[in-house]
Design a protein around this motif. Structure first.
Motif, PDB file in Angstrom:
ATOM      1  N   GLU A   1      56.528 -32.624  30.135  1.00 45.85           N
ATOM      2  CA  GLU A   1      57.671 -33.102  29.362  1.00 45.85           C
ATOM      3  C   GLU A   1      57.574 -32.680  27.896  1.00 45.85           C
ATOM      4  N   HIS A   2      56.359 -32.677  27.346  1.00 45.95           N
ATOM      5  CA  HIS A   2      56.181 -32.156  25.994  1.00 45.95           C
ATOM      6  C   HIS A   2      56.534 -30.666  25.950  1.00 45.95           C
ATOM      7  N   ALA A   3      56.106 -29.946  26.963  1.00 46.45           N
ATOM      8  CA  ALA A   3      56.333 -28.498  26.984  1.00 46.45           C
ATOM      9  C   ALA A   3      57.813 -28.166  27.023  1.00 46.45           C
ATOM     10  N   VAL A   4      58.578 -28.896  27.816  1.00 46.03           N
ATOM     11  CA  VAL A   4      60.000 -28.572  27.913  1.00 46.03           C
ATOM     12  C   VAL A   4      60.713 -28.855  26.590  1.00 46.03           C
ATOM     13  N   GLU A   5      60.264 -29.865  25.857  1.00 40.99           N
ATOM     14  CA  GLU A   5      60.849 -30.145  24.545  1.00 40.99           C
ATOM     15  C   GLU A   5      60.609 -28.960  23.596  1.00 40.99           C
ATOM     16  N   LEU A   6      59.390 -28.435  23.632  1.00 40.52           N
ATOM     17  CA  LEU A   6      59.087 -27.274  22.789  1.00 40.52           C
ATOM     18  C   LEU A   6      59.940 -26.075  23.194  1.00 40.52           C
ATOM     19  N   LEU A   7      60.081 -25.861  24.483  1.00 45.45           N
ATOM     20  CA  LEU A   7      60.846 -24.712  24.968  1.00 45.45           C
ATOM     21  C   LEU A   7      62.320 -24.835  24.611  1.00 45.45           C
TER      22      LEU A   7
ATOM     23  N   LEU B   1      53.940 -19.879  26.417  1.00 43.56           N
ATOM     24  CA  LEU B   1      53.474 -21.266  26.545  1.00 43.56           C
ATOM     25  C   LEU B   1      53.140 -21.630  27.985  1.00 43.56           C
ATOM     26  N   VAL B   2      53.986 -21.226  28.926  1.00 42.86           N
ATOM     27  CA  VAL B   2      53.746 -21.601  30.328  1.00 42.86           C
ATOM     28  C   VAL B   2      52.421 -21.044  30.841  1.00 42.86           C
ATOM     29  N   PRO B   3      52.128 -19.742  30.671  1.00 43.54           N
ATOM     30  CA  PRO B   3      50.807 -19.256  31.111  1.00 43.54           C
ATOM     31  C   PRO B   3      49.656 -19.984  30.414  1.00 43.54           C
ATOM     32  N   ALA B   4      49.852 -20.329  29.137  1.00 43.93           N
ATOM     33  CA  ALA B   4      48.778 -20.998  28.396  1.00 43.93           C
ATOM     34  C   ALA B   4      48.506 -22.395  28.941  1.00 43.93           C
ATOM     35  N   LEU B   5      49.532 -23.036  29.497  1.00 44.23           N
ATOM     36  CA  LEU B   5      49.389 -24.411  29.986  1.00 44.23           C
ATOM     37  C   LEU B   5      49.133 -24.494  31.484  1.00 44.23           C
ATOM     38  N   ALA B   6      49.115 -23.347  32.166  1.00 43.54           N
ATOM     39  CA  ALA B   6      49.080 -23.358  33.634  1.00 43.54           C
ATOM     40  C   ALA B   6      47.922 -24.184  34.186  1.00 43.54           C
ATOM     41  N   GLU B   7      46.719 -23.980  33.658  1.00 42.31           N
ATOM     42  CA  GLU B   7      45.562 -24.698  34.188  1.00 42.31           C
ATOM     43  C   GLU B   7      45.672 -26.191  33.911  1.00 42.31           C
TER      44      GLU B   7
ATOM     45  N   GLU C   1      59.215 -27.321  36.031  1.00 40.31           N
ATOM     46  CA  GLU C   1      60.391 -26.641  36.593  1.00 40.31           C
ATOM     47  C   GLU C   1      61.563 -27.618  36.732  1.00 40.31           C
ATOM     48  N   GLN C   2      61.255 -28.827  37.211  1.00 42.74           N
ATOM     49  CA  GLN C   2      62.306 -29.831  37.357  1.00 42.74           C
ATOM     50  C   GLN C   2      62.929 -30.169  36.003  1.00 42.74           C
ATOM     51  N   CYS C   3      62.081 -30.361  34.979  1.00 45.65           N
ATOM     52  CA  CYS C   3      62.588 -30.676  33.633  1.00 45.65           C
ATOM     53  C   CYS C   3      63.436 -29.531  33.094  1.00 45.65           C
ATOM     54  N   CYS C   4      62.977 -28.318  33.317  1.00 51.28           N
ATOM     55  CA  CYS C   4      63.723 -27.154  32.826  1.00 51.28           C
ATOM     56  C   CYS C   4      65.099 -27.079  33.465  1.00 51.28           C
TER      57      CYS C   4
ATOM     58  N   GLY D   1      68.306 -27.579  31.219  1.00 51.20           N
ATOM     59  CA  GLY D   1      68.923 -26.279  30.941  1.00 51.20           C
ATOM     60  C   GLY D   1      68.055 -25.372  30.097  1.00 51.20           C
ATOM     61  N   ALA D   2      66.737 -25.553  30.153  1.00 49.42           N
ATOM     62  CA  ALA D   2      65.829 -24.749  29.327  1.00 49.42           C
ATOM     63  C   ALA D   2      65.256 -23.587  30.132  1.00 49.42           C
ATOM     64  N   LEU D   3      66.145 -22.844  30.788  1.00 46.76           N
ATOM     65  CA  LEU D   3      65.648 -21.803  31.679  1.00 46.76           C
ATOM     66  C   LEU D   3      65.519 -20.448  30.994  1.00 46.76           C
ATOM     67  N   GLY D   4      66.240 -20.229  29.903  1.00 47.68           N
ATOM     68  CA  GLY D   4      66.139 -18.939  29.221  1.00 47.68           C
ATOM     69  C   GLY D   4      66.410 -17.803  30.187  1.00 47.68           C
ATOM     70  N   GLY D   5      67.541 -17.885  30.924  1.00 45.32           N
ATOM     71  CA  GLY D   5      67.752 -16.930  31.994  1.00 45.32           C
ATOM     72  C   GLY D   5      66.822 -17.335  33.128  1.00 45.32           C
ATOM     73  N   SER D   6      66.090 -16.380  33.637  1.00 51.10           N
ATOM     74  CA  SER D   6      65.118 -16.700  34.697  1.00 51.10           C
ATOM     75  C   SER D   6      63.694 -16.554  34.211  1.00 51.10           C
ATOM     76  N   ARG D   7      63.493 -16.302  32.920  1.00 48.12           N
ATOM     77  CA  ARG D   7      62.151 -16.013  32.403  1.00 48.12           C
ATOM     78  C   ARG D   7      61.189 -17.162  32.676  1.00 48.12           C
ATOM     79  N   LEU D   8      61.609 -18.395  32.373  1.00 48.23           N
ATOM     80  CA  LEU D   8      60.710 -19.522  32.561  1.00 48.23           C
ATOM     81  C   LEU D   8      60.428 -19.775  34.029  1.00 48.23           C
ATOM     82  N   LEU D   9      61.458 -19.625  34.864  1.00 44.36           N
ATOM     83  CA  LEU D   9      61.232 -19.802  36.294  1.00 44.36           C
ATOM     84  C   LEU D   9      60.258 -18.762  36.817  1.00 44.36           C
ATOM     85  N   LEU D  10      60.346 -17.547  36.300  1.00 36.25           N
ATOM     86  CA  LEU D  10      59.412 -16.503  36.704  1.00 36.25           C
ATOM     87  C   LEU D  10      57.988 -16.859  36.289  1.00 36.25           C
ATOM     88  N   GLN D  11      57.839 -17.346  35.053  1.00 36.13           N
ATOM     89  CA  GLN D  11      56.508 -17.721  34.578  1.00 36.13           C
ATOM     90  C   GLN D  11      55.938 -18.877  35.397  1.00 36.13           C
TER      91      GLN D  11
END
Length: 446
Positions: A152-158, A169-175, A186-189, A193-203
């Motif tokens: 939830e913090h991450a989606v706010e930043l995005l 950010l997503v690769p950095a937080l994956a672990e 993914e659900q929060c995004c 509406g924080a999808l940035g196209g499909s970039r975030l979903l791809l990450q």
């Protein structure tokens, strides 16, 4: 042996604490950034809580500010931000990871406001926030932040990212997020509406090892493009789906005649090796080298040959380079490979073809050739001098003047000009043709 007056830590320590304290008070007078650094150091000496309080106050002040930061004031801002980041990820994190994680999130939150009022043509400010974002994952792990909370913090930043500071950010937080946290992200995004196209979903799909989900973001038309096919194949291969990756790569088409699809080729090579088809991979490396004169691919090709075959293949490679339609690529390859005699012969054989436009390649080649092949080096330097003057590029006059001085030095080592004008004759030609380029000649005289 270093002088006792040299400015280094050992010499300064010898002055003693009292003397250093007086000096720091003196030099920090009127210097707000230095004073803040000193207060932060004093707070850190009291423990993590004191340092955290000081950092929190400073971040709030930076966030409240509305003053535009131009290029002249940018270094001070950078020093200030870097001091806060180092305090958070250093002494505070060592003593209290939870407090540090909270502060680092706050540090990242102020990025939008800072970047909106800052001149950052060089990208150094956004780069500082990018670096901090990469540290959030390890710090969240150390602080044992709940994955759902972190998501939830991450989606706010995005959502607030308008400058690309959190592209990684997503690769950095994956672990730290784990599969559950990534699902929540993914659900929060999707909800926000924080999808940035499909970039975030791809990450997110890549971080989860969801090859099918990654593939599903592209249409059949997308997959016919080689750059996209190469990227998808990379993810599928990482998920153990090499055969499917090869199908996608082979279904993509070149985007234009003569286009160098390096990413597609490297992806296909990796897939062929994974499928245990090394002969095909070797043939592909050699064909690619013949086209591009790529040193990494030639090295990979030679490394995989049987004993005693690499020398013969290397000689064939030199022949390919010498007959390559791009003389510039050929020279760059021969110089980088270290066969300077061959490179010098190529330069002399095509003396009229060097126009000096690729001055980075010409400069590097001339420097390497100057020791043992002064005439070849001279011809390359002359091409850069002539090109700068002929095009009237005054911003290159300083370099051209240096190149001409290098020609003068090389001339002392040349007895046989092999039909080329000597240095005096070349300078005379320059003066006749470009005598009106006063800026250049002043630099030469200087």
């Amino acid at each position: 042996m270093a002088s006792k007056r040299s400015l280094n830590a050992r010499n300064l320590e010898a002055l003693g604490a009292a003397a250093l304290a007086e000096l720091l008070i003196e030099v920090s007078s009127g210097q707000a950034v230095i004073q803040r650094r000193l207060r932060l150091a004093l707070a850190a000496a009291e423990g993590a809580s004191g340092a955290a309080q000081e950092v929190r106050k400073r971040l709030a002040a930076i966030d409240r500010s509305r003053t535009f930061v131009g290029s002249a004031r940018r270094p001070a801002l950078l020093r200030d931000l870097e001091a806060q980041r180092q305090a958070i990820t250093g002494p505070i994190a060592a003593e209290d990871p939870g407090e540090a994680c909270e502060l680092l999130l706050r540090f990242l939150e102020i990025s939008a406001g800072v970047l909106a009022r800052c001149s950052d043509s060089t990208g150094v400010v956004v780069g500082l926030f990018e670096q901090a974002a990469k540290q959030l994952g390890p710090l969240a792990l150390a602080a044992r932040v709940a994955p759902e909370t972190l998501a939830e913090h991450a989606v706010e930043l995005l959502l607030e990212d308008r400058h690309g500071a959190f592209d990684a950010l997503v690769p950095a937080l994956a672990e730290a997020l784990g599969d559950g946290g990534l699902q929540r992200l993914e659900q929060c995004c999707r909800e926000r509406g924080a999808l940035g196209g499909s970039r975030l979903l791809l990450q997110i799909a890549e971080a989860r090892g969801d090859g099918e989900g990654y593939l599903g973001q592209f249409s059949a038309a997308d997959l016919r493009r080689r750059p996209i096919a190469a990227d998808v194949a990379r993810v599928l291969l990482a998920n153990g789906r090499a055969a499917q990756a090869l199908e996608i790569l082979d279904g993509a088409t070149a985007e234009g005649p003569g286009r160098l699809d390096g990413a597609w080729l490297d992806s296909r090579l990796a897939v062929l090796e994974a499928l245990e088809r090394p002969a095909e991979a070797q043939e592909m490396r050699w064909r690619w080298f013949c086209r591009s004169l790529s040193i990494p691919h030639l090295r990979d090709h030679l490394r995989r040959l049987d004993a005693f075959e690499d020398g013969e293949a290397e000689e064939r490679a030199f022949g390919v380079a010498e007959q390559h339609p791009s003389r510039l690529l050929a020279m760059e390859f021969l110089v980088a490979w270290g066969v300077l005699g061959r490179a010098a012969r190529l330069v002399l054989a095509h003396a009229t073809e060097w126009d000096g436009e690729a001055y980075a390649i010409h400069s590097a080649a001339a420097e390497r050739l100057s020791a043992d092949h002064p005439l070849a080096a001279t011809l390359l330097l002359r091409a850069m001098v002539w090109g700068a003057l002929e095009t009237g590029r005054s911003q290159r006059y300083r370099h051209a003047a240096e190149h001409l001085r290098s020609c003068d030095l090389l001339a002392d080592r040349l007895d046989d000009w092999q039909g080329h004008p000597d240095h005096a004759a070349f300078v005379a030609r320059l003066q006749e043709r470009f005598g009106g380029r006063w800026g250049f000649w002043k630099l030469v005289e200087a």
